[in-house]
Motif scaffolding. Structure first.
Motif, PDB file in Angstrom:
ATOM      1  N   GLN A  97       0.825  -1.209   0.000  1.00  0.00           N
ATOM      2  CA  GLN A  97       0.000   0.000   0.000  1.00  0.00           C
ATOM      3  C   GLN A  97       0.861   1.262   0.000  1.00  0.00           C
ATOM      4  O   GLN A  97       0.539   2.259  -0.651  1.00  0.00           O
ATOM      5  CB  GLN A  97      -0.917  -0.024   1.231  1.00  0.00           C
ATOM      6  N   LEU A  98       1.986   1.212   0.763  1.00  0.00           N
ATOM      7  CA  LEU A  98       2.885   2.370   0.805  1.00  0.00           C
ATOM      8  C   LEU A  98       3.486   2.648  -0.560  1.00  0.00           C
ATOM      9  O   LEU A  98       3.612   3.806  -0.981  1.00  0.00           O
ATOM     10  CB  LEU A  98       3.992   2.098   1.835  1.00  0.00           C
ATOM     11  N   GLN A  99       3.854   1.589  -1.290  1.00  0.00           N
ATOM     12  CA  GLN A  99       4.404   1.786  -2.637  1.00  0.00           C
ATOM     13  C   GLN A  99       3.350   2.397  -3.556  1.00  0.00           C
ATOM     14  O   GLN A  99       3.647   3.263  -4.374  1.00  0.00           O
ATOM     15  CB  GLN A  99       4.873   0.434  -3.172  1.00  0.00           C
ATOM     16  N   GLN A 100       2.071   1.933  -3.430  1.00  0.00           N
ATOM     17  CA  GLN A 100       1.003   2.489  -4.265  1.00  0.00           C
ATOM     18  C   GLN A 100       0.786   3.964  -3.963  1.00  0.00           C
ATOM     19  O   GLN A 100       0.595   4.792  -4.867  1.00  0.00           O
ATOM     20  CB  GLN A 100      -0.289   1.682  -4.026  1.00  0.00           C
ATOM     21  N   LEU A 101       0.793   4.313  -2.649  1.00  0.00           N
ATOM     22  CA  LEU A 101       0.634   5.718  -2.263  1.00  0.00           C
ATOM     23  C   LEU A 101       1.798   6.571  -2.768  1.00  0.00           C
ATOM     24  O   LEU A 101       1.610   7.738  -3.143  1.00  0.00           O
ATOM     25  CB  LEU A 101       0.538   5.817  -0.740  1.00  0.00           C
ATOM     26  N   GLU A 102       3.015   6.000  -2.750  1.00  0.00           N
ATOM     27  CA  GLU A 102       4.178   6.752  -3.244  1.00  0.00           C
ATOM     28  C   GLU A 102       4.017   7.050  -4.728  1.00  0.00           C
ATOM     29  O   GLU A 102       4.339   8.139  -5.204  1.00  0.00           O
ATOM     30  CB  GLU A 102       5.440   5.922  -2.995  1.00  0.00           C
ATOM     31  N   LEU A 103       3.497   6.066  -5.494  1.00  0.00           N
ATOM     32  CA  LEU A 103       3.279   6.267  -6.926  1.00  0.00           C
ATOM     33  C   LEU A 103       2.225   7.352  -7.153  1.00  0.00           C
ATOM     34  O   LEU A 103       2.400   8.241  -7.992  1.00  0.00           O
ATOM     35  CB  LEU A 103       2.841   4.943  -7.561  1.00  0.00           C
ATOM     36  N   GLU A 104       1.117   7.301  -6.379  1.00  0.00           N
ATOM     37  CA  GLU A 104       0.079   8.315  -6.525  1.00  0.00           C
ATOM     38  C   GLU A 104       0.586   9.713  -6.145  1.00  0.00           C
ATOM     39  O   GLU A 104       0.226  10.721  -6.756  1.00  0.00           O
ATOM     40  CB  GLU A 104      -1.110   7.937  -5.637  1.00  0.00           C
ATOM     41  N   ARG A 105       1.477   9.733  -5.099  1.00  0.00           N
ATOM     42  CA  ARG A 105       2.043  11.038  -4.711  1.00  0.00           C
ATOM     43  C   ARG A 105       2.897  11.622  -5.835  1.00  0.00           C
ATOM     44  O   ARG A 105       2.867  12.839  -6.102  1.00  0.00           O
ATOM     45  CB  ARG A 105       2.897  10.847  -3.450  1.00  0.00           C
ATOM     46  N   LYS A 106       3.693  10.783  -6.507  1.00  0.00           N
ATOM     47  CA  LYS A 106       4.522  11.273  -7.609  1.00  0.00           C
ATOM     48  C   LYS A 106       3.640  11.811  -8.744  1.00  0.00           C
ATOM     49  O   LYS A 106       3.944  12.851  -9.347  1.00  0.00           O
ATOM     50  CB  LYS A 106       5.411  10.134  -8.110  1.00  0.00           C
ATOM     51  N   GLN A 107       2.533  11.084  -9.045  1.00  0.00           N
ATOM     52  CA  GLN A 107       1.641  11.551 -10.110  1.00  0.00           C
ATOM     53  C   GLN A 107       1.008  12.892  -9.732  1.00  0.00           C
ATOM     54  O   GLN A 107       0.897  13.808 -10.557  1.00  0.00           O
ATOM     55  CB  GLN A 107       0.563  10.493 -10.357  1.00  0.00           C
TER      56      GLN A 107
END
Length: 585
Positions: free
Chosen positions: A502-512
């Protein structure tokens, strides 16, 4: 799946260690790329070259350690492994990487193929900690299996002598030391190379290939109804039959499940020692060579079906797990016993110190009592001597007084005075005797104190024995608590893995979101620039822009345009212009 992962890691550890040429604990990235690619191939895992190149970028500094390689190995290889690969091919690939570097150059009684099988057996029996070793109990188990397979008798005394000479600084043997131990023939004296090789192959088939039983029997065909000799191999969930024991030409499989059964058949059609295997869709008639073989096969197949009903692993794997659990339990009990011994030793030392203190106090009290007794005796002797002297003097005085009683009345008074002195001395003697009695009472008190201390020591010993029993009961409950903690740890690890994803998914969304923010920011800056240009043009058109000049030193004026927007002269000029316009109107 965890057991399969542990077994794969052992073989991979050998390969990684072999690639570490300078024994620094690290391997170059290029070698790890090749190793990872080969592992994906033999384990039938989809190869991800992008992830491989990303994980082992050339701009990283230095080689990669075992800890640095484990995240990639777990995520991209081991977590994707299914139980559909050739285990022998996988082990042989890892064996090829490490054999040339580590196998002894001394001549051995076994071939390199036998050494490979011993290497695989070592990985099966070794402890689950690194560097890998095989403990003496598992060495004894393996040597016994090999001796039984060779048809020899187990020499327990010889192995005990070997254990005595075992290096105390090591907990067990490495795989290469085990291969050398079996290869030098120390425990297979009198056996030729072919016998030893056959024994190793038999143990390898049982422990690694899960072969529960194998041998030649006759099988009745389903179509032609003819009898043909086949080589049968019994495994935990299947019976395979081949043309011969080289296993090259496989003729079919008998799939076993919990609904299968095996029955003995009477002799018929000239065939003896018959039995029947009933499966879901087929039945198989088989003829053994003799009654003993028939009974062995029936019992082996029935045991296999029973294990399938219970969902239990093969007997040798279950026995290995029990041996490991027993070693862990004994190790925990030994550590607990050592801890208790240390506590008892510390308590004993404290008790010894207390007893030593009491003993010193008793010695000091006895010494004081002896000194007082000596003084009392000395005082008594002196008093007795003085009393005797006084008695002698009294006798003389009495004699003199009897002779001169009539003539010396004054001497009579002196005599009475001396009698009173003697009475005083007698009172002092009584006091001395009272002191002696008091000293004896003190001595008795000290003796009672010593008896009470001995009684307290006895009660302490009983209390320590009670604690010892309670600690043994606590040990019995520790295993269940330990299993519960292990289950909780597994659940927490799973939760941690899900949280990481979940943390990796949130990191990807934060970059977008950050990229979108940068685009909006640029558009806002362009809009601000255009708005400023527009305001400048409007100001010039309306005549609101003027040069900023130093203000007047006079008092500041406040107009509807703001403080000091006009000087006094400008204000007067505008006032005249306004009055002129008003007059013309």
């Amino acid at each position: 799946m965890g057991g399969l992962k542990d077994e794969l890691l052992k073989a991979i550890w050998h390969a990684f260690t072999a690639l570490d040429l300078d024994h620094s604990g690290k391997v170059s990235k290029s070698q790890l790329k090749v190793l990872s690619h080969n592992l994906c191939t033999v384990l039938k895992v989809p190869h991800d070259p992008v992830a491989l190149e990303e994980h082992f970028r050339d701009d990283d500094e230095g080689p990669v350690s075992n800890q640095g390689y484990m995240p990639y190995l777990n995520k991209f290889i081991l977590e994707k492994v299914q139980d559909n690969f050739d285990k022998i091919e996988f082990n042989r690939m890892c064996w090829t990487l490490c054999v040339k570097k580590n196998l002894t150059k001394s001549p051995l009684l076994i071939t390199e193929e036998d050494a490979f099988k011993v290497w695989v057996i070592f990985n099966f029996l070794s402890e689950d900690k690194y560097p890998l070793i095989i403990v003496p109990e598992e060495i004894e188990y393996l040597l016994k299996k090999l001796t039984e397979a060779m048809g020899g008798g187990w020499q327990q005394e010889q192995f005990e002598h070997y254990k005595i000479n075992f290096d105390d600084s090591k907990d067990g043997l490495s795989v290469w030391e085990l291969i050398e131990l079996i290869g030098n023939g120390q425990f297979s004296k009198g056996m030729d190379q072919q016998t030893v090789s056959m024994a190793i192959n038999e143990v390898f088939n049982e422990l690694i290939l899960d072969v529960l039983k194998q041998g030649y029997m006759m099988k009745k065909g389903h179509r032609r109804k003819n009898w043909t000799e086949r080589w049968f191999v019994l495994k935990p969930s299947i019976i395979s039959y081949y043309v011969s024991e080289d296993l090259k030409d496989k003729k079919g499989d008998i799939l076993l499940d919990e609904n299968c059964c095996v029955e003995s058949l009477p002799d018929k059609d000239g065939k003896k020692c018959l039995f029947l295997i009933k499966c879901f869709d087929k039945t198989f008639e088989i003829s053994a060579s003799d009654k003993k073989k028939k009974q062995e096969w029936i019992q082996a197949i029935q045991s296999t079906i029973h294990l399938l009903k219970l969902g239990s692993p093969p007997p040798h794997k279950e026995a290995r797990q029990r041996r490991k659990e027993l070693r862990k339990k004994l190790l925990a009990e030994q550590e607990e016993l050592e801890r208790q011994m240390k506590e008892l030793q510390a308590a004993n030392e404290n008790k010894q110190q207390e007893l030593e203190t009491v003993r010193k106090k008793l010695e000091e009290a006895a010494s004081r009592a002896a000194e007082e007794e000596k003084k009392r005796l000395q005082t008594q002797v002196e008093l007795q001597a003085r009393f005797s002297t006084e008695l002698e003097r009294e006798k003389l005085i009495r004699q003199q007084m009897e002779e001169q009683v009539a003539q010396k009345s004054s001497e009579l008074e002196q005599y009475l005075q001396r009698v009173r002195e003697l009475e005083d001395m007698y009172l002092k003697l009584q006091e001395a005797l009272e002191d002696e009695r008091q000293a004896r009472q003190d001595e008795e008190t000290v003796r009672k104190l010593q008896a009470r201390l001995l009684e307290e020591e006895s009660s302490k010993r009983a209390e320590l024995e009670k604690w010892h029993l309670e600690q043994q009961q606590a040990i019995q409950t520790t295993e269940a608590e330990k299993q519960e903690l292990e289950n909780q740890r597994v659940l927490k690890e799973r939760a941690l893995q899900e949280a990481m994803e979940q943390l990796q998914q949130l990191e990807l969304e934060r970059k977008q979101a950050l990229e979108q923010y940068e685009g909006v920011k640029k558009k806002l800056e362009m809009a601000t620039s255009k708005t400023k240009s527009w305001k400048d043009k409007v100001a010039q058109h309306e005549g609101l822009i003027r040069l900023i000049e130093p203000g007047s030193k006079n008092a500041h004026l406040i107009t509807n345009w703001g403080p000091a927007a006009f000087t006094q002269a400008e204000l007067e000029e505008r006032e005249k212009s306004w009055k002129g316009k008003k007059a013309t109107e």
